[in-house]
Design a protein around this motif. Structure first.
Motif: not given
Length: 151
Positions: A40-53
Motif C-alpha cells: 500500500e505504501e509503495q502504491e501511495r508513493r508511486f501515485d504521488a510521483r505520477i501526480n506531481d510533475p
C-alpha cells in the motif's frame, strides 16, 4: 528483470555467504540492511510521483516494472534472505512505510552495532589571534556577488 539467468542467480546465492564470511573473518564489520516497504505504501508513493510533475523524474520504467512484479520481487527477497542471512552476517530488516521513523531506526541500529569507548579529552580553549600581520579581510569582499540572505 533479466539481469541474471537462474543459474547465475543460484550461483550468487551460493557464493555470497562464503564471500561475506571472508569479509567478516578479515575484520570488517558487515552490516546488511533491508529496507522493507509494504504494498500500500509503495502504491501511495508511486501515485504521488505520477501526480506531481516535480517528482515524476523519480519514477523510471524499471520502477513501473518492479511494481508489476511485486510478488516476483518478494519471492526473490525471500530466497536471498534464506540463503544469505547468517549468524556472522545477518540481515536487519527496517520497516520503512514511515520514511522518517525508518531512517531514524536504521541509523540508531547501525550505531548500536558499532562498539565505541568514551574518549577523555582536554578542554579546548581558543588561542588569541595573532595581530602580527593583521589584515582587513572584509573590504576585498565589498561589491562581490553574495547570495541573498532570505532565511
Amino acid at each position: 528483470m533479466g539481469f541474471a539467468d537462474k543459474a547465475q542467480h543460484q550461483r550468487f546465492l551460493e557464493l555470497c555467504p562464503q564471500i561475506e564470511k571472508y569479509i567478516v573473518d578479515g575484520g570488517i564489520r558487515l552490516i546488511k540492511i533491508w529496507l522493507e516497504v509494504g504494498q500500500e505504501e509503495q502504491e501511495r508513493r508511486f501515485d504521488a510521483r505520477i501526480n506531481d510533475p516535480l517528482r515524476q523524474w523519480k519514477l523510471s520504467p524499471m520502477d513501473l516494472e518492479s511494481y508489476r512484479r511485486w510478488y516476483d520481487y518478494s519471492r526473490a527477497r525471500d530466497l536471498m534472505l534464506k540463503a544469505t542471512d547468517t549468524k556472522y552476517a545477518p540481515w536487519y530488516i527496517v520497516r520503512t512505510d514511515d520514511k522518517r521513523r525508518g531512517r531514524l531506526n536504521c541509523i540508531s541500529h547501525i550505531l548500536s552495532r558499532i562498539p565505541y569507548k568514551k574518549i577523555s579529552k582536554k578542554n579546548v580553549k581558543l588561542p588569541k589571534r595573532s595581530t602580527k600581520e593583521k589584515y582587513d579581510d572584509q573590504t576585498p569582499l565589498k561589491g562581490r556577488n553574495f547570495v541573498a540572505e532570505r532565511y
